[in-house]
Design a protein around this motif. Structure first.
Motif, PDB file in Angstrom:
ATOM      1  N   GLU A  23       0.865  -1.180   0.000  1.00  0.00           N
ATOM      2  CA  GLU A  23       0.000   0.000   0.000  1.00  0.00           C
ATOM      3  C   GLU A  23       0.903   1.231   0.000  1.00  0.00           C
ATOM      4  O   GLU A  23       1.749   1.379   0.864  1.00  0.00           O
ATOM      5  CB  GLU A  23      -0.890  -0.005   1.241  1.00  0.00           C
ATOM      6  N   VAL A  24       0.694   2.079  -0.988  1.00  0.00           N
ATOM      7  CA  VAL A  24       1.556   3.254  -1.115  1.00  0.00           C
ATOM      8  C   VAL A  24       0.723   4.490  -1.426  1.00  0.00           C
ATOM      9  O   VAL A  24      -0.263   4.422  -2.140  1.00  0.00           O
ATOM     10  CB  VAL A  24       2.635   3.037  -2.210  1.00  0.00           C
ATOM     11  N   SER A  25       1.135   5.603  -0.840  1.00  0.00           N
ATOM     12  CA  SER A  25       0.557   6.898  -1.182  1.00  0.00           C
ATOM     13  C   SER A  25       1.674   7.929  -1.112  1.00  0.00           C
ATOM     14  O   SER A  25       2.657   7.745  -0.410  1.00  0.00           O
ATOM     15  CB  SER A  25      -0.585   7.266  -0.234  1.00  0.00           C
ATOM     16  N   ILE A  36       4.475   3.993   2.859  1.00  0.00           N
ATOM     17  CA  ILE A  36       4.499   2.606   2.399  1.00  0.00           C
ATOM     18  C   ILE A  36       4.028   1.731   3.552  1.00  0.00           C
ATOM     19  O   ILE A  36       4.676   1.680   4.596  1.00  0.00           O
ATOM     20  CB  ILE A  36       5.923   2.170   1.984  1.00  0.00           C
ATOM     21  N   ASN A  37       2.904   1.065   3.353  1.00  0.00           N
ATOM     22  CA  ASN A  37       2.319   0.189   4.375  1.00  0.00           C
ATOM     23  C   ASN A  37       2.259   0.874   5.740  1.00  0.00           C
ATOM     24  O   ASN A  37       2.611   0.294   6.762  1.00  0.00           O
ATOM     25  CB  ASN A  37       3.078  -1.132   4.465  1.00  0.00           C
ATOM     26  N   LYS A  84       7.460  -3.870  -3.593  1.00  0.00           N
ATOM     27  CA  LYS A  84       8.305  -2.687  -3.455  1.00  0.00           C
ATOM     28  C   LYS A  84       7.778  -1.589  -4.366  1.00  0.00           C
ATOM     29  O   LYS A  84       6.966  -1.821  -5.250  1.00  0.00           O
ATOM     30  CB  LYS A  84       9.742  -3.019  -3.857  1.00  0.00           C
ATOM     31  N   VAL A  85       8.280  -0.386  -4.156  1.00  0.00           N
ATOM     32  CA  VAL A  85       7.941   0.751  -5.012  1.00  0.00           C
ATOM     33  C   VAL A  85       9.248   1.344  -5.524  1.00  0.00           C
ATOM     34  O   VAL A  85      10.130   1.703  -4.741  1.00  0.00           O
ATOM     35  CB  VAL A  85       7.127   1.815  -4.243  1.00  0.00           C
ATOM     36  N   GLU A  86       9.374   1.421  -6.838  1.00  0.00           N
ATOM     37  CA  GLU A  86      10.561   2.019  -7.443  1.00  0.00           C
ATOM     38  C   GLU A  86      10.261   3.494  -7.710  1.00  0.00           C
ATOM     39  O   GLU A  86       9.210   3.837  -8.250  1.00  0.00           O
ATOM     40  CB  GLU A  86      10.908   1.302  -8.740  1.00  0.00           C
ATOM     41  N   PHE A  87      11.197   4.364  -7.336  1.00  0.00           N
ATOM     42  CA  PHE A  87      11.027   5.805  -7.486  1.00  0.00           C
ATOM     43  C   PHE A  87      12.060   6.314  -8.503  1.00  0.00           C
ATOM     44  O   PHE A  87      13.262   6.178  -8.292  1.00  0.00           O
ATOM     45  CB  PHE A  87      11.205   6.503  -6.136  1.00  0.00           C
ATOM     46  N   GLU A 139      16.072   7.747 -14.333  1.00  0.00           N
ATOM     47  CA  GLU A 139      17.053   7.067 -13.492  1.00  0.00           C
ATOM     48  C   GLU A 139      16.338   6.564 -12.228  1.00  0.00           C
ATOM     49  O   GLU A 139      15.566   7.302 -11.611  1.00  0.00           O
ATOM     50  CB  GLU A 139      18.146   8.058 -13.101  1.00  0.00           C
ATOM     51  N   LEU A 140      16.608   5.313 -11.872  1.00  0.00           N
ATOM     52  CA  LEU A 140      16.057   4.762 -10.631  1.00  0.00           C
ATOM     53  C   LEU A 140      16.768   5.442  -9.464  1.00  0.00           C
ATOM     54  O   LEU A 140      17.979   5.339  -9.311  1.00  0.00           O
ATOM     55  CB  LEU A 140      16.256   3.247 -10.559  1.00  0.00           C
ATOM     56  N   LEU A 141      16.018   6.189  -8.651  1.00  0.00           N
ATOM     57  CA  LEU A 141      16.600   6.932  -7.538  1.00  0.00           C
ATOM     58  C   LEU A 141      16.557   6.153  -6.230  1.00  0.00           C
ATOM     59  O   LEU A 141      17.508   6.179  -5.455  1.00  0.00           O
ATOM     60  CB  LEU A 141      15.878   8.270  -7.361  1.00  0.00           C
ATOM     61  N   LYS A 142      15.430   5.486  -5.973  1.00  0.00           N
ATOM     62  CA  LYS A 142      15.248   4.768  -4.704  1.00  0.00           C
ATOM     63  C   LYS A 142      14.313   3.603  -4.894  1.00  0.00           C
ATOM     64  O   LYS A 142      13.428   3.641  -5.744  1.00  0.00           O
ATOM     65  CB  LYS A 142      14.645   5.680  -3.622  1.00  0.00           C
ATOM     66  N   ILE A 143      14.506   2.599  -4.057  1.00  0.00           N
ATOM     67  CA  ILE A 143      13.542   1.500  -3.950  1.00  0.00           C
ATOM     68  C   ILE A 143      12.955   1.608  -2.554  1.00  0.00           C
ATOM     69  O   ILE A 143      13.678   1.563  -1.558  1.00  0.00           O
ATOM     70  CB  ILE A 143      14.193   0.130  -4.178  1.00  0.00           C
ATOM     71  N   LEU A 144      11.651   1.781  -2.499  1.00  0.00           N
ATOM     72  CA  LEU A 144      10.949   1.966  -1.227  1.00  0.00           C
ATOM     73  C   LEU A 144      10.288   0.662  -0.818  1.00  0.00           C
ATOM     74  O   LEU A 144       9.648   0.006  -1.632  1.00  0.00           O
ATOM     75  CB  LEU A 144       9.907   3.080  -1.364  1.00  0.00           C
ATOM     76  N   GLU A 145      10.460   0.310   0.444  1.00  0.00           N
ATOM     77  CA  GLU A 145       9.848  -0.922   0.969  1.00  0.00           C
ATOM     78  C   GLU A 145       9.059  -0.627   2.206  1.00  0.00           C
ATOM     79  O   GLU A 145       9.358   0.215   2.978  1.00  0.00           O
ATOM     80  CB  GLU A 145      10.916  -1.948   1.287  1.00  0.00           C
TER      81      GLU A 145
END
Length: 150
Positions: free
Chosen positions: A48-50, A71-72, A124-127, A144-150
């Protein structure tokens, strides 16, 4: 003596069968629990992401923007930029944002800026982000992939 030996052999076989049966039942019980634990660990839940975009006015650079993701239920600051606004789904194509992106925004000030988008992948969410500027050449227009959010 022969009868005594025969009874002893039968008793030994009976004890051996009982022990084997007890051992095999115990082994099956444990392996069943281990398999159950593995199945639970392998189950992936939908993430769940917002996103929240907050702007604070700055006398020099317009609006200073902070992008946060939840994230969650856990909030984290993703990045800061200048003068950001949310992008509508209709704008994704012109911004070269994938159509399945969860969220996107554009940040522009005085002829340059940054664009960002988020994409859900598994749990995961890729930013992603990219710099943009006036009269930008196509070869520099890359995400460019900046961050992977978990």
């Amino acid at each position: 003596m022969k009868i005594y030996h025969l009874k002893l052999t039968n008793l030994f076989c009976l004890a051996l069968l009982f022990g084997f049966g007890l051992f095999s039942c115990q082994s099956n019980t444990n392996s069943g629990i281990e398999n159950q634990e593995i199945r639970i660990a392998e189950e992936e839940q939908e993430v769940e992401v917002s996103f929240m975009l907050s702007n604070v006015e700055d006398d020099i650079n317009g609006m200073q923007s902070t992008i946060k993701a939840t994230i969650n239920g856990k909030e984290t600051e993703v990045t800061k930029a200048t003068n950001c606004t949310l992008a509508e789904k209709e704008e994704y194509e012109s911004m070269k944002v994938p159509t399945d992106a969860t969220w996107a925004c554009k940040c522009w000030w005085a002829g340059a800026g940054e664009n960002f988008y988020a994409l859900k992948k598994d749990n995961k969410v890729e930013f992603y982000g990219k710099e943009i500027y006036e009269q930008m050449e196509e070869k520099y227009d890359k995400w460019e992939l900046l961050k992977i959010l978990e």
